[in-house]
Design an enzyme around this catalytic site. Structure first.
Site, PDB file in Angstrom:
ATOM      1  N   ASP A 484      -0.451  -0.913   4.704  1.00 23.37           N
ATOM      2  CA  ASP A 484      -0.582  -1.520   3.377  1.00 23.37           C
ATOM      3  C   ASP A 484      -2.025  -1.500   2.888  1.00 23.37           C
ATOM      4  O   ASP A 484      -2.974  -1.297   3.663  1.00 23.37           O
ATOM      5  CB  ASP A 484      -0.061  -2.967   3.439  1.00 23.37           C
ATOM      6  N   ASP A 554       6.859  -2.970  -5.150  1.00 23.21           N
ATOM      7  CA  ASP A 554       7.257  -4.297  -4.658  1.00 23.21           C
ATOM      8  C   ASP A 554       8.425  -4.832  -5.467  1.00 23.21           C
ATOM      9  O   ASP A 554       8.968  -5.880  -5.153  1.00 23.21           O
ATOM     10  CB  ASP A 554       6.080  -5.274  -4.765  1.00 23.21           C
TER      11      ASP A 554
HETATM   12  C1  GLA Z   1       2.283  -6.075  -0.142  1.00 19.42           C
HETATM   13  C2  GLA Z   1       3.441  -5.147   0.147  1.00 19.42           C
HETATM   14  C3  GLA Z   1       4.660  -5.970   0.476  1.00 19.42           C
HETATM   15  C4  GLA Z   1       4.365  -6.843   1.676  1.00 19.42           C
HETATM   16  C5  GLA Z   1       3.145  -7.696   1.413  1.00 19.42           C
HETATM   17  C6  GLA Z   1       2.705  -8.429   2.659  1.00 19.42           C
HETATM   18  O1  GLA Z   1       2.480  -6.801  -1.290  1.00 19.42           O
HETATM   19  O2  GLA Z   1       3.665  -4.291  -0.920  1.00 19.42           O
HETATM   20  O3  GLA Z   1       5.765  -5.146   0.722  1.00 19.42           O
HETATM   21  O4  GLA Z   1       4.180  -6.037   2.802  1.00 19.42           O
HETATM   22  O5  GLA Z   1       2.041  -6.924   0.963  1.00 19.42           O
HETATM   23  O6  GLA Z   1       1.581  -9.190   2.448  1.00 19.42           O
END
Ligand code: GLA
Length: 786
Positions: A484, A554
């Site tokens: 990430d 997301d």
């Molecule tokens: C980001 C990612 C999510 C999740 C969060 C965790 O927003 O896109 O899918 O993994 O971080 O903090």
């Protein structure tokens, strides 16, 4: 094929041709890029010479109120010439390909032809990832140009199995003094005509890849990023197309940089109706001190042409990304169905909870269990601990290894979330090395998600991360990593670089990132790495060189996902796009959508789940089990097949067709029900006209009349929203039953289509229409019977 005939260079892929020549002055005149012109290795040289002569600029007069190149070449007006590359100061007043500041302060360059070399295969770059190819499927032309002590190489890689030419450039300082490179683009395309449109993919967090078209006129159109990432605001992929281009016809050029940082693409028509497109690193945030003996590489750009509209271009790019960008063990391997803990529990995780979730996942057929954020140090929210990658002993008493072992004993693979590039100020890493994060000494820092960016332009930081994550990934049986990156850049400054080299920070960061990703993916070739940057904030070809799949957004709402995934599909194959079924109401939009639709939409990407399965009722779990079983049956077609957009608007239709065209899965999705409209039909594309196919759909086997009273007393809107009704209906969910079933020729299917059953016709007031109301969808299965 690459051929040199006299001063002409010809590049040819199966369906496209590209030509340029060396002019008397030494400049490179661009002559043609478009549909193949019939040249082969056998075409006699005199024929090529006479074909190409027809394409050269025919100006014979000194241009009025413009600059003539020099006294001997008064008719050479660089402002009105299609060129392979352009620079400032010699009469071309358009956006330049390169800009160099020389030691005397001048910025005029004039790069002229020196030599050329043709070879088979595809070479790699030193500092950046690129497309890959073999001796059998790629050829390369390198043209060298010189201006004083500087050498500029233009590299063209021609792919023989698809209509793609990759281009890149490289600048070498052979002199005794440093120069400052203010810009070095990757590719330039000068076209003879104006009136083009540029399709751009704009967005923001949770609404990525929204396609829209901008007319390219005499005012410059720019698609760029200054976020430090390729960004969800402006994806680096663009399409230059004729205004009348549609899905199935029309001239389209696709450009996509293999780069994950600040990028720039400009398009503009000049006073002579010629259009120039440039693409490369964003010069706005860039400046590079090139010392004697040093080289600067500009990223590679994938260029493609299709006369067959957006769909034709997407077909080329899908094939190319799969075969020449994605690499490694997972390139063609079926991707597992996963369950991710994020939307199920967010930061509130512990071994007991995770194992409960993993058990529920195993029971419905999930293959890989992924522990998302929240597992390390004091990480109970996003304000602390990034940088400290040791498991929290209270949450995971047996550490990562202990949990991984237990998950594997359940019969599942185990995956983990990491965010290597970031640090919270409340972390041991930051306390030990505040100088490793990007900020300006003595100035207040702006934070994003309470975190700072580690300075990957500093090799010491990169080496630390390689060591730390090598330890972590070797410490447990880990099969998958979600990588990430959750903020964009601010206060860009590297304490590692001297003040006069701060313009290099953003690009050096990207080079450091590639070094880090390269080292870890090489050390752990069996691990499936998935890219993520708050969803699609870094969905690009650079990341896809290391991670075969990327978390696209997301936003897990099925209605939004139809648009987002469709946006990606213009330039990226669907097995790079991961997509999860999540809870209802959806956590980003609070919308309720049928479970079947959430599955149908997610099945067209790489399928996963991201919900608390342990809390679902039996009916829902049965439905999910059936859906996963169905997905596994059709996984090869959905992940490896050719994806086509058939229709969009209120009704979206998609199809995925197997390579041999014998199997296909179609989908119809309806956003809003309109009463009394026509019965829909489904007209697939990409099948074989000469085969006969069985076309059928599956529906859930329940008779809505059994709920007559209940259904009739609830207004339609409530049928969707009232979980009681949903749950009662869900009890009757069992194995799918066929509702459409015809056998028909490929020709009839593709030219006329199949009239569909009324559930989607929206023809009026019947029970089925009422159940399959807003956000309804259905899959169609197509199997060759011959
Ligand atoms: C980001 C990612 C999510 C999740 C969060 C965790 O927003 O896109 O899918 O993994 O971080 O903090």
């Amino acid at each position: 094929m690459i051929r040199r005939a006299g001063d002409f260079f010809l590049l040819q892929t199966p369906g496209t041709a590209y030509a340029f020549r060396v002019m008397e002055t030494g400049h490179l005149e661009h002559l043609y890029y478009g549909a193949a012109l019939g040249w082969t290795t056998e075409t006699p040289e005199h024929q090529i010479l006479s074909d190409c002569a027809a394409l050269t600029e025919k100006r014979v007069f000194e241009p009025g109120n413009s600059i003539a190149y020099d006294r001997e070449h008064k008719a050479v007006n660089l402002e009105d010439l299609r060129q392979e590359i352009s620079s400032r100061g010699k009469g071309d007043i358009r956006d330049p390909f390169l800009e160099i500041r020389y030691p005397d302060g001048s910025v005029t360059s004039d790069f002229l032809f020196d030599s050329a070399e043709i070879r088979t295969g595809k070479t790699s770059m030193e500092t950046l990832p690129g497309a890959w190819g073999t001796e059998a499927d790629a050829e390369e032309l390198t043209v060298t140009l010189k201006d004083r002590d500087l050498t500029l190489e233009l590299c063209y890689s021609v792919f023989l199995d698809c209509d793609v030419i990759c281009r890149r450039s490289r600048l070498y300082n052979g002199g005794d003094d440093p120069v400052t490179v203010e810009r070095l683009m990757s590719a330039q395309l000068d076209l003879d005509t104006d009136g083009w449109e540029l399709a751009l993919f704009h967005g923001a967090w949770a609404r990525e890849m929204d396609k829209h078209d901008v007319s390219v006129g005499t005012a410059r159109v720019v698609n760029a990023s200054v976020t430090g990432t390729s960004s969800n605001r402006n994806n680096p992929f663009v399409i230059l197309h004729r205004p009348d281009a549609g899905e199935s016809a029309g001239a389209c050029y696709g450009f996509n940089l293999i780069y994950s940082g600040n990028h720039y693409t400009s398009a503009q028509a000049n006073a002579y109706r010629k259009t120039r497109l440039l693409t490369g690193i964003n010069p706005e945030t860039f400046s590079w001190h090139l010392e004697p003996g040093q080289t600067l590489e500009a990223p590679e750009v994938v260029t493609a042409f299709s006369p067959g509209g957006f769909r034709g271009l997407s077909r080329i790019l899908h094939h190319f990304v799969r075969e020449h960008i994605v690499r490694g063990v997972w390139q063609h391997k079926p991707r597992p169905v996963l369950l991710n803990s994020w939307e199920a529990a967010y930061f509130d995780i512990n071994e007991t909870k995770l194992l409960r979730l993993a058990r529920a996942a195993r029971d419905v057929g999930v293959e890989l269990f992924v522990m998302d954020d929240g597992w390390f140090a004091d990480r109970s929210d996003d304000s602390r601990s990034l940088g400290d990658w040791d498991a929290n002993p209270k949450k995971l008493p047996g550490g990562v290894a202990g949990l991984a072992k237990k998950v594997r004993e359940l019969g599942l693979d185990f995956g983990i979330w990491i965010e290597p590039e970031m640090v919270n100020t409340d972390s041991d890493l930051y306390r030990a090395h505040p100088e490793w994060s990007m900020d300006i000494p003595g100035r207040p820092h702006s934070e994003g998600r309470n975190q700072r960016v580690l300075d990957l332009s500093n090799p010491e930081v990169v080496e630390h991360l390689i060591r730390r994550f090598t330890e972590l990934l070797s410490s447990a049986e880990i099969s998958y990593v979600k990588w990430d990156m959750n903020r964009i850049f601010s206060d860009v400054y590297s304490r590692y670089l001297p003040p006069d080299r701060q313009g290099e920070t953003a690009h050096r960061y990207v080079m450091g990132l590639y070094r880090l990703m390269g080292a870890l993916t090489e050390r752990f070739p069996e691990i499936l790495f998935e890219g993520c940057a708050s969803g699609g904030n870094r969905f690009d070809l650079g990341i896809l060189c290391y991670c075969p799949q990327i978390w696209a957004s997301d936003n897990t709402d099925a209605v939004c996902r139809v648009h987002i995934q469709e946006g990606y599909s213009y330039g990226y194959p669907m097995n790079c796009v991961t997509s999860h079924v999540s809870a209802c109401p959806n956590h980003q939009t609070l919308r309720e959508t049928p479970l079947m639709t959430r599955f149908n939409v997610a099945a067209f990407g790489v399928l996963g789940y991201e919900m608390n399965l342990a809390d679902l009722n039996r009916g829902e779990l049965d439905e999910i089990r059936n859906e996963i079983a169905l997905y596994k049956l059709w996984r090869e077609v959905l992940q490896q097949g050719d994806f086509y957009r058939i229709q969009h608007g209120n009704i979206h239709k998609w199809i995925c067709v197997s390579k041999d065209k014998r199997l296909a899965v179609g989908m119809m999705f309806q956003q809003m029900v309109w009463p009394n409209t026509q019965y829909e039909n489904f007209r697939p594309v990409g099948l074989d006209e000469n085969l006969r196919y069985r076309f059928y759909s599956l529906s859930y086997k329940f008779d809505i009349r059994e709920f007559g009273d209940l259904v009739n007393t609830v207004a339609p809107i409530h049928i969707r929203q009232n979980s009681l009704v949903h749950n009662v209906l869900a009890k009757f969910v069992s194995l799918p039953a066929e509702v459409e079933d015809v056998t028909v020729s490929g020709s009839v299917l593709m030219k006329a289509g199949v009239k569909l059953a009324p559930a989607y016709g929206g023809t009026g007031f019947n029970e089925q229409t009422r159940y399959f109301q807003d956000f309804g969808s259905r899959l169609y299965f197509i199997e060759a019977v011959d």
